[in-house]
Structures are given as C-alpha cells and as structure tokens.
Design a protein around this motif. Structure first.
Motif, PDB file in Angstrom:
ATOM      1  N   TRP A  84      35.241  -2.337  -4.583  1.00  0.00           N
ATOM      2  CA  TRP A  84      35.796  -1.969  -5.871  1.00  0.00           C
ATOM      3  C   TRP A  84      35.551  -0.490  -6.090  1.00  0.00           C
ATOM      4  O   TRP A  84      34.410  -0.045  -6.092  1.00  0.00           O
ATOM      5  CB  TRP A  84      35.168  -2.799  -6.993  1.00  0.00           C
ATOM      6  CG  TRP A  84      35.698  -2.458  -8.350  1.00  0.00           C
ATOM      7  CD1 TRP A  84      34.997  -1.912  -9.383  1.00  0.00           C
ATOM      8  CD2 TRP A  84      37.030  -2.637  -8.816  1.00  0.00           C
ATOM      9  NE1 TRP A  84      35.822  -1.744 -10.467  1.00  0.00           N
ATOM     10  CE2 TRP A  84      37.070  -2.177 -10.142  1.00  0.00           C
ATOM     11  CE3 TRP A  84      38.208  -3.128  -8.243  1.00  0.00           C
ATOM     12  CZ2 TRP A  84      38.234  -2.192 -10.905  1.00  0.00           C
ATOM     13  CZ3 TRP A  84      39.360  -3.141  -9.003  1.00  0.00           C
ATOM     14  CH2 TRP A  84      39.370  -2.688 -10.312  1.00  0.00           C
ATOM     15  N   GLU A  91      31.777  -9.746  -6.870  1.00  0.00           N
ATOM     16  CA  GLU A  91      32.637 -10.160  -7.975  1.00  0.00           C
ATOM     17  C   GLU A  91      32.244 -11.587  -8.318  1.00  0.00           C
ATOM     18  O   GLU A  91      31.803 -12.337  -7.458  1.00  0.00           O
ATOM     19  CB  GLU A  91      34.106 -10.108  -7.551  1.00  0.00           C
ATOM     20  CG  GLU A  91      35.066 -10.553  -8.630  1.00  0.00           C
ATOM     21  CD  GLU A  91      36.514 -10.597  -8.170  1.00  0.00           C
ATOM     22  OE1 GLU A  91      37.321 -11.216  -8.879  1.00  0.00           O
ATOM     23  OE2 GLU A  91      36.831 -10.033  -7.117  1.00  0.00           O
ATOM     24  N   HIS A 127      30.582  -7.683 -10.715  1.00  0.00           N
ATOM     25  CA  HIS A 127      31.694  -7.424 -11.628  1.00  0.00           C
ATOM     26  C   HIS A 127      32.418  -8.720 -11.972  1.00  0.00           C
ATOM     27  O   HIS A 127      32.476  -9.642 -11.165  1.00  0.00           O
ATOM     28  CB  HIS A 127      32.717  -6.476 -10.982  1.00  0.00           C
ATOM     29  CG  HIS A 127      32.267  -5.071 -10.894  1.00  0.00           C
ATOM     30  ND1 HIS A 127      32.698  -4.091 -11.759  1.00  0.00           N
ATOM     31  CD2 HIS A 127      31.412  -4.456 -10.039  1.00  0.00           C
ATOM     32  CE1 HIS A 127      32.141  -2.942 -11.431  1.00  0.00           C
ATOM     33  NE2 HIS A 127      31.351  -3.143 -10.388  1.00  0.00           N
ATOM     34  N   PHE A 129      36.316  -9.759 -13.958  1.00  0.00           N
ATOM     35  CA  PHE A 129      37.576  -9.121 -14.341  1.00  0.00           C
ATOM     36  C   PHE A 129      38.476 -10.039 -15.175  1.00  0.00           C
ATOM     37  O   PHE A 129      39.629 -10.279 -14.821  1.00  0.00           O
ATOM     38  CB  PHE A 129      38.334  -8.684 -13.080  1.00  0.00           C
ATOM     39  CG  PHE A 129      37.594  -7.672 -12.254  1.00  0.00           C
ATOM     40  CD1 PHE A 129      37.632  -6.327 -12.568  1.00  0.00           C
ATOM     41  CD2 PHE A 129      36.844  -8.071 -11.152  1.00  0.00           C
ATOM     42  CE1 PHE A 129      36.954  -5.389 -11.803  1.00  0.00           C
ATOM     43  CE2 PHE A 129      36.157  -7.142 -10.373  1.00  0.00           C
ATOM     44  CZ  PHE A 129      36.208  -5.804 -10.708  1.00  0.00           C
ATOM     45  N   CYS A 152      41.295  -2.044 -16.577  1.00  0.00           N
ATOM     46  CA  CYS A 152      41.725  -1.597 -15.261  1.00  0.00           C
ATOM     47  C   CYS A 152      42.914  -2.439 -14.819  1.00  0.00           C
ATOM     48  O   CYS A 152      43.162  -3.509 -15.361  1.00  0.00           O
ATOM     49  CB  CYS A 152      40.577  -1.733 -14.250  1.00  0.00           C
ATOM     50  SG  CYS A 152      40.040  -3.437 -13.990  1.00  0.00           S
ATOM     51  N   ASP A 166      37.050  -4.716 -16.950  1.00  0.00           N
ATOM     52  CA  ASP A 166      36.069  -4.564 -15.874  1.00  0.00           C
ATOM     53  C   ASP A 166      34.689  -4.647 -16.514  1.00  0.00           C
ATOM     54  O   ASP A 166      34.258  -3.736 -17.211  1.00  0.00           O
ATOM     55  CB  ASP A 166      36.268  -3.225 -15.159  1.00  0.00           C
ATOM     56  CG  ASP A 166      35.260  -2.971 -14.047  1.00  0.00           C
ATOM     57  OD1 ASP A 166      34.442  -3.872 -13.747  1.00  0.00           O
ATOM     58  OD2 ASP A 166      35.289  -1.868 -13.478  1.00  0.00           O
TER      59      ASP A 166
END
Length: 178
Positions: A84, A91, A127, A129, A152, A166
């Motif tokens: 990333w 993630e 992360h 998302f 993002c 994010d």
C-alpha cells in the motif's frame, strides 16, 4: 446490547467453513464489496482462505468468528499482506452474518485479529478500507483504535475502483483501551 470481547473467539478458517462463506454471500452483506460472488468465485475464495490459514510465513490468516456460549460460527475476520503506497502492510476485513449484527461481534473479532497480526511482528501497520457510506465498518475501525488517514481510491473487487476510507492501526504501539 453489545457483546463483550470475551463472548467471541476467532478460530482459523478450515475446509469445513464453506457453508459460512456461502451464508455470508448474501446481497445485504456484499453490498459494499461489489455484490454476491458466483459459486465458482466462492470456491476460489474458500481455497484462498484455507491456504492463508494454513500458511505459517506471516502472510496473514483468515478466521471464523465463533460465539463462546453456543460455539456457532457467525462471521469471518482476517488479515493479509499487501503493498500500500509503496509499503508492505497488512490489510484486514470482516463480516458478520445479518442476524448477528449490531451486537459488537465485528468489533470483538477485529480486536482479536489485531492481536493476531501484532503477534506476527512482521509489519508495522494494519489497514482497513471501508467505503465512507459503510457506517458500521467505519465504526468498528474507530472502536478498535484505527486512525482515519483519509479517503483514497481503492480497487475491490479487482477491476472496480471506488472511494474508500483508509484506516490505519500501528501494530507497534501498545494496545489502548477504547
């Protein structure tokens, strides 16, 4: 009523979890993920989950979320490697079956997966998302202690780019209570 963290546990994804994946493929649960997958896509996803969960290289793990009291599998949560913005990170993502939402299960399962990712001592950041309009998933991020980095463009499923939030959690920082 929020279920306490001790009321759920996470268990590594296994061959026997295909039914859970199929149940989680409901249109209401896949709304923010590009819609329900075909049977062929589910079979491939299940194979990836099983492989990831049996891999001990620190690339990540997938888990089923299990209610302590009944032993019932009610969702999934996991973490996996990705690049990333030029950095190797983990993630995470989660899902809870419709009849079990709104009780803190996703938050408890995500807290448990944060600890599993932290225990790998491999990547600094985890992360998530979720799209800005997925209010429950954004709330999970806040409750677990992720920091909102900003919006993002994020590609998921492959070929579909959309605006996402994010959220980032520093795995090297001591867990803070929330």
């Amino acid at each position: 009523m929020e279920i306490k963290a001790s009321a759920v546990r996470i268990e590594p994804w296994s061959e026997g979890d295909f039914g859970l994946l199929r149940a989680a493929n409901a249109p209401e649960l896949m709304e923010h993920l590009g819609g329900p997958e075909t049977e062929e896509q589910l079979v491939k996803r299940h194979a990836r989950y099983v492989e990831l969960s049996s891999d001990r290289t620190g690339r990540g793990r997938m888990y089923r979320i299990v209610l302590e009291e009944s032993g019932e599998s009610v969702g999934s949560v996991g973490f996996w490697e990705r690049t990333w913005q030029g950095e190797e990170v983990y993630e995470t993502g989660w899902g809870v079956l419709l009849g079990f939402q709104g009780r803190g299960i996703a938050t408890s399962g995500t807290r448990a997966v944060v600890e599993a990712a932290r225990a790998e001592h491999k990547h600094r950041y985890l992360h998530a998302f979720p799209p800005p309009d997925n209010l429950p998933s954004n709330a999970v991020c806040r409750k677990v202690g992720f920091e909102l980095v900003g919006e993002c463009d994020f590609e998921y499923p492959p070929g579909h780019v959309a605006v996402s939030n994010d959220w980032r959690l520093d795995l090297c920082r001591a867990e803070r209570s929330s």
